[in-house]
Design a protein around this motif. Structure first.
Motif, PDB file in Angstrom:
ATOM      1  N   THR A  88      31.442  11.642 -15.009  1.00  9.98           N
ATOM      2  CA  THR A  88      32.321  12.673 -15.566  1.00  9.98           C
ATOM      3  C   THR A  88      33.119  13.367 -14.470  1.00  9.98           C
ATOM      4  N   ASP A  89      32.557  13.458 -13.266  1.00 13.04           N
ATOM      5  CA  ASP A  89      33.309  14.036 -12.155  1.00 13.04           C
ATOM      6  C   ASP A  89      34.523  13.171 -11.826  1.00 13.04           C
ATOM      7  N   LEU A  90      34.319  11.863 -11.855  1.00 13.72           N
ATOM      8  CA  LEU A  90      35.446  10.954 -11.620  1.00 13.72           C
ATOM      9  C   LEU A  90      36.507  11.129 -12.697  1.00 13.72           C
ATOM     10  N   GLN A  91      36.081  11.338 -13.923  1.00 11.31           N
ATOM     11  CA  GLN A  91      37.023  11.536 -15.017  1.00 11.31           C
ATOM     12  C   GLN A  91      37.815  12.827 -14.824  1.00 11.31           C
ATOM     13  N   VAL A  92      37.155  13.885 -14.350  1.00 12.18           N
ATOM     14  CA  VAL A  92      37.853  15.152 -14.097  1.00 12.18           C
ATOM     15  C   VAL A  92      38.863  14.976 -12.970  1.00 12.18           C
ATOM     16  N   HIS A  93      38.462  14.311 -11.889  1.00  5.76           N
ATOM     17  CA  HIS A  93      39.382  14.058 -10.779  1.00  5.76           C
ATOM     18  C   HIS A  93      40.608  13.283 -11.266  1.00  5.76           C
ATOM     19  N   ALA A  94      40.383  12.232 -12.031  1.00 10.21           N
ATOM     20  CA  ALA A  94      41.495  11.413 -12.521  1.00 10.21           C
ATOM     21  C   ALA A  94      42.404  12.218 -13.447  1.00 10.21           C
ATOM     22  N   ALA A  95      41.824  13.026 -14.325  1.00 10.27           N
ATOM     23  CA  ALA A  95      42.634  13.826 -15.256  1.00 10.27           C
ATOM     24  C   ALA A  95      43.484  14.839 -14.498  1.00 10.27           C
ATOM     25  N   LEU A  96      42.903  15.487 -13.496  1.00  9.15           N
ATOM     26  CA  LEU A  96      43.673  16.457 -12.703  1.00  9.15           C
ATOM     27  C   LEU A  96      44.795  15.781 -11.922  1.00  9.15           C
ATOM     28  N   LYS A  97      44.504  14.645 -11.310  1.00  6.29           N
ATOM     29  CA  LYS A  97      45.541  13.920 -10.577  1.00  6.29           C
ATOM     30  C   LYS A  97      46.676  13.517 -11.503  1.00  6.29           C
ATOM     31  N   ARG A  98      46.311  12.982 -12.676  1.00  8.98           N
ATOM     32  CA  ARG A  98      47.321  12.556 -13.647  1.00  8.98           C
ATOM     33  C   ARG A  98      48.177  13.745 -14.086  1.00  8.98           C
ATOM     34  N   TYR A  99      47.526  14.869 -14.357  1.00  9.64           N
ATOM     35  CA  TYR A  99      48.238  16.077 -14.781  1.00  9.64           C
ATOM     36  C   TYR A  99      49.204  16.558 -13.702  1.00  9.64           C
ATOM     37  N   LEU A 100      48.729  16.642 -12.469  1.00 12.88           N
ATOM     38  CA  LEU A 100      49.562  17.135 -11.375  1.00 12.88           C
ATOM     39  C   LEU A 100      50.719  16.182 -11.064  1.00 12.88           C
ATOM     40  N   ARG A 101      50.458  14.890 -11.131  1.00 13.47           N
ATOM     41  CA  ARG A 101      51.529  13.917 -10.886  1.00 13.47           C
ATOM     42  C   ARG A 101      52.615  14.019 -11.958  1.00 13.47           C
ATOM     43  N   LYS A 102      52.211  14.102 -13.210  1.00 19.19           N
ATOM     44  CA  LYS A 102      53.204  14.212 -14.294  1.00 19.19           C
ATOM     45  C   LYS A 102      53.971  15.524 -14.184  1.00 19.19           C
ATOM     46  N   LYS A 103      53.300  16.585 -13.784  1.00 20.87           N
ATOM     47  CA  LYS A 103      53.973  17.873 -13.594  1.00 20.87           C
ATOM     48  C   LYS A 103      55.049  17.741 -12.517  1.00 20.87           C
ATOM     49  N   ARG A 104      54.711  17.075 -11.423  1.00 22.98           N
ATOM     50  CA  ARG A 104      55.666  16.878 -10.323  1.00 22.98           C
ATOM     51  C   ARG A 104      56.838  16.004 -10.770  1.00 22.98           C
ATOM     52  N   ILE A 105      56.551  14.939 -11.517  1.00 24.64           N
ATOM     53  CA  ILE A 105      57.608  14.058 -12.009  1.00 24.64           C
ATOM     54  C   ILE A 105      58.544  14.819 -12.933  1.00 24.64           C
ATOM     55  N   ASN A 106      57.985  15.647 -13.819  1.00 25.72           N
ATOM     56  CA  ASN A 106      58.814  16.424 -14.740  1.00 25.72           C
ATOM     57  C   ASN A 106      59.700  17.413 -13.980  1.00 25.72           C
ATOM     58  N   LEU A 107      59.193  18.010 -12.906  1.00 19.59           N
ATOM     59  CA  LEU A 107      60.012  18.910 -12.087  1.00 19.59           C
ATOM     60  C   LEU A 107      61.161  18.152 -11.418  1.00 19.59           C
ATOM     61  N   LEU A 108      60.873  16.971 -10.920  1.00 25.03           N
ATOM     62  CA  LEU A 108      61.918  16.145 -10.299  1.00 25.03           C
ATOM     63  C   LEU A 108      62.993  15.751 -11.317  1.00 25.03           C
ATOM     64  N   ILE A 109      62.553  15.405 -12.529  1.00 25.92           N
ATOM     65  CA  ILE A 109      63.501  15.042 -13.587  1.00 25.92           C
ATOM     66  C   ILE A 109      64.390  16.234 -13.923  1.00 25.92           C
ATOM     67  N   GLN A 110      63.798  17.428 -14.015  1.00 25.53           N
ATOM     68  CA  GLN A 110      64.563  18.622 -14.340  1.00 25.53           C
ATOM     69  C   GLN A 110      65.605  18.917 -13.251  1.00 25.53           C
ATOM     70  N   LYS A 111      65.281  18.618 -12.003  1.00 29.15           N
ATOM     71  CA  LYS A 111      66.208  18.862 -10.890  1.00 29.15           C
ATOM     72  C   LYS A 111      67.243  17.752 -10.750  1.00 29.15           C
ATOM     73  N   GLY A 112      67.044  16.689 -11.538  1.00 28.14           N
ATOM     74  CA  GLY A 112      67.992  15.580 -11.488  1.00 28.14           C
ATOM     75  C   GLY A 112      67.740  14.623 -10.348  1.00 28.14           C
ATOM     76  N   ILE A 113      66.561  14.666  -9.766  1.00 28.21           N
ATOM     77  CA  ILE A 113      66.221  13.760  -8.667  1.00 28.21           C
ATOM     78  C   ILE A 113      65.520  12.545  -9.280  1.00 28.21           C
ATOM     79  N   PRO A 114      66.076  11.344  -9.054  1.00 30.13           N
ATOM     80  CA  PRO A 114      65.490  10.138  -9.662  1.00 30.13           C
ATOM     81  C   PRO A 114      64.184   9.739  -9.005  1.00 30.13           C
TER      82      PRO A 114
END
Length: 114
Positions: A88-114
């Motif tokens: 379950t610790d591995l699952q939490v790590h993976a979920a947090l990484k996935r969440y943070l990566r998608k958050k960063r991608i969405n910020l880049l998309i909003q700024k218009g950076i491909p």
């Protein structure tokens, strides 16, 4: 699956974690044991009292919904330790990484950076 919001494409981003919940015990349902526990407390024997109180605790439930954990005294609790110890610790790590990566991608998309 891509979501379009405010004219911008975004990845859906939800953080789902394994919350550990524990309902409060019913001390009154076991009257004799409850009296013994009160006796230990009155004698100022805090450690034996706390140890004895564990007999009343309900089982822990794991859920995606946050809820109180009586034993920890917290409104919500996610058990997270070293990832080499528990699946379950591995699952939490993976979920947090996935969440943070998608958050960063969405910020880049909003700024218009491909």
């Amino acid at each position: 699956k891509i979501i379009v919001a405010d004219g911008l494409a975004q990845l859906p981003n939800e953080l789902k974690l394994p919350y550990r919940r524990q309902p409060a015990p019913d001390f009154k349902s076991r009257e004799a044991e409850s009296r013994h526990m009160d006796f230990l407390y009155a004698m100022n024997k805090r450690y034996p009292h706390a140890w004895y109180a564990r007999r009343f605790f309900n089982s822990v439930q794991v859920s995606e919904d946050a809820g109180p954990h009586f034993g920890m005294g917290l409104e919500c609790y996610v058990q997270w330790t070293s990832p080499i110890r528990r699946l379950t610790d591995l699952q939490v790590h993976a979920a947090l990484k996935r969440y943070l990566r998608k958050k960063r991608i969405n910020l880049l998309i909003q700024k218009g950076i491909p």
